[in-house]
Design a protein around this motif. Structure first.
Motif, PDB file in Angstrom:
ATOM      1  N   LEU A  16       0.815  -1.211   0.000  1.00  0.00           N
ATOM      2  CA  LEU A  16       0.000   0.000   0.000  1.00  0.00           C
ATOM      3  C   LEU A  16       0.850   1.263   0.000  1.00  0.00           C
ATOM      4  CD1 LEU A  16      -2.657  -1.146   2.625  1.00  0.00           C
ATOM      5  CD2 LEU A  16      -2.949  -1.011   0.143  1.00  0.00           C
ATOM      6  N   HIS A  17       2.173   1.099  -0.158  1.00  0.00           N
ATOM      7  CA  HIS A  17       3.107   2.240  -0.148  1.00  0.00           C
ATOM      8  C   HIS A  17       2.923   3.070   1.117  1.00  0.00           C
ATOM      9  CE1 HIS A  17       4.039   1.226  -4.289  1.00  0.00           C
ATOM     10  NE2 HIS A  17       2.747   1.272  -4.584  1.00  0.00           N
ATOM     11  N   PHE A  18       2.824   2.358   2.231  1.00  0.00           N
ATOM     12  CA  PHE A  18       2.652   3.019   3.516  1.00  0.00           C
ATOM     13  C   PHE A  18       3.886   3.853   3.819  1.00  0.00           C
ATOM     14  CE2 PHE A  18      -0.372   2.741   6.968  1.00  0.00           C
ATOM     15  CZ  PHE A  18       0.306   3.298   8.045  1.00  0.00           C
ATOM     16  N   PRO A  19       3.697   5.059   4.370  1.00  0.00           N
ATOM     17  CA  PRO A  19       4.876   5.893   4.671  1.00  0.00           C
ATOM     18  C   PRO A  19       5.815   5.204   5.639  1.00  0.00           C
ATOM     19  CG  PRO A  19       2.907   6.748   5.761  1.00  0.00           C
ATOM     20  CD  PRO A  19       2.449   5.695   4.796  1.00  0.00           C
ATOM     21  N   THR A  20       7.085   5.263   5.326  1.00  0.00           N
ATOM     22  CA  THR A  20       8.079   4.643   6.194  1.00  0.00           C
ATOM     23  C   THR A  20       8.434   5.596   7.315  1.00  0.00           C
ATOM     24  OG1 THR A  20       9.845   5.470   4.772  1.00  0.00           O
ATOM     25  CG2 THR A  20       9.026   3.251   4.321  1.00  0.00           C
TER      26      THR A  20
END
Length: 443
Positions: free
Chosen positions: A318-322
């Motif tokens: 989900l391209h979650f913020p790192t």
């Protein structure tokens, strides 16, 4: 070497390992001797450095390396002896070590759950029965026409079906709220892109109109903080546009790459695609019910290590913020993704166990049939097949899907299945929440 295993819970184990002092001393001595043959010390020829001096110079380092090496090897031996397979990295707890004493340490870790599947007879499945009708094809053609609609400005008041362009600002108790503001936002009246009450207030307005009104958010509104609250909106309407739909003729058919058969060819092409979609939709409905029934019939303990791994996997997809080790980021991931991660882990364990118990293996012919069917939906089927052949990870994903299909087929022979009449629209239309105040995009 002495090994003891303590059961902390269904899945957690603590293993205590005690290694004889002689084994550690031997490892240290061998390392010192090896080092003495290689060390370069001023005043001594290579290989002639006294062992006592080597120990004084490198003793602490050698001891640390020897302890690490002995712990690594002895842990591997202990796990093999006790037939244990840790999930994730074991937590190591070394105990104080004095020279001449046995090396003792504890490791804590999770193991895979052991269980037997049951409750197949309690699973109830409704199998949708539907077909693509001429009315369904008619509706699809109307949908295609709407996708190619042209909008023309009109000098009249707005009515349902028109597109209006507006600015709006909403406040709750005098305060702005997320999604409560828009500029040059386009809304097609009657499409439920916004709350119905909001759209209804725009009907009858003409370009240049300004208005204010209150809107009460539904009690079941998908943003919990706004549910049941009243918002005051200020709206400026800039333009009213009327839809102009393309005619259904030979040119319309050719615009969808139908080169032969005209409108009849377009209808047949649409029917073929819709029947394929309907078939896939029915399979998905059945699979969802079967898997949910399997979950409900088998409540198994889930390893936290696998859940955490799946949360991170979902976050990447989900391209979650790192955020590195940021605690708030980790908590947000668990809050948003934890439920789905637990479901996926549980299903993975159940499917794997069922395949093992029943000796169900991936059918390579079904894999190839799946790939052929998938590739047929692309303009270059051969390229798609070649890509899967050269991408092992993607091919493994297909094999996993096929295995799930085989598991569903096996279960359908044992669960309670009843047929239920349905329609193409019911099966293909996903459930959706009440309209948002704000559109996602504007033109």
């Amino acid at each position: 070497m002495q090994v003891s295993v303590e059961r902390l819970s269904d899945l957690e184990r603590r293993v205590t390992v005690q290694v004889p002092a002689e084994r550690l001393a031997k490892e240290i001595q061998e390392r010192l001797q090896s080092l003495s043959r290689r060390a370069k010390v001023d005043g001594f020829r290579p290989g002639k450095v006294p062992l006592k001096l080597i120990k004084q110079m490198y003793g602490d380092q050698v001891r640390y390396e020897a302890v690490s090496e002995v712990m690594e090897h002895s842990l591997r031996e202990a796990l093999l002896q006790e037939k244990l397979s840790p999930l994730g990295g074991p937590k190591v707890e070394p105990k104080p070590l004095e020279e001449g004493q046995d090396l003792e340490y504890c490791v804590t870790f999770e193991v895979m759950p052991e269980f037997e599947l049951a409750g197949f007879e309690s699973i109830a499945v409704e199998r949708p029965m539907a077909e693509v009708t001429e009315q369904d094809v008619d509706h699809m053609i109307e949908t295609l026409r709407e996708q190619r609609v042209a909008w023309n400005a009109v000098e009249r008041s707005a009515r349902e079906g028109d597109r209006v362009r507006i600015d709006f600002l909403g406040r709750i108790d005098g305060q702005d709220f997320p999604g409560g503001k828009g500029e040059n936002t386009t809304v097609v009246l009657g499409k439920a892109a916004m709350l119905k009450d909001f759209e209804d207030r725009l009907v009858g307005l003409s370009a240049g109109a300004e208005t204010e009104f209150d809107i009460v958010f539904p009690d079941d509104y998908h943003v919990a903080d706004m549910a049941g609250k009243t918002a005051r909106f200020q709206v400026t309407l800039h333009a009213v546009e009327e839809a102009s739909l393309p005619e259904v003729n030979e040119a319309f058919a050719e615009s969808f790459d139908v080169k032969e058969g005209g409108i009849a060819g377009l209808r047949q092409s649409l029917r073929d695609n819709m029947e394929r979609e309907l078939h896939d939709g029915i399979k998905a409905r059945i699979k969802q019910q079967v898997m949910q029934g399997l979950l409900e019939a088998n409540d198994i303990p889930l390893p936290q290590a696998l859940i955490q791994f799946e949360i991170e996997n979902l976050a990447r997809q989900l391209h979650f913020p790192t955020g590195g080790d940021d605690e708030k980021i980790r908590e947000l991931k668990v809050q948003l993704l934890g439920s789905e991660a637990r479901r996926r882990v549980a299903l993975g364990l159940l499917v794997s166990q069922l395949a093992t118990e029943q000796g169900i293996k991936v059918d390579d012919q079904r894999v190839q049939a799946y790939l052929q069917s998938l590739a047929a939906t692309y303009q270059e089927p051969a390229e798609v097949l070649r890509w899967y052949g050269q991408t092992p990870q993607a091919l493994d994903g297909v094999r996993a899907l096929v295995l799930e299909e085989q598991i569903v087929d096996w279960l359908l022979e044992r669960v309670r299945v009843t047929d239920k009449s349905s329609t193409f629209a019911e099966i293909m239309a996903p459930g959706k929440p009440a309209g948002s105040v704000v559109q996602e995009s504007s033109e």
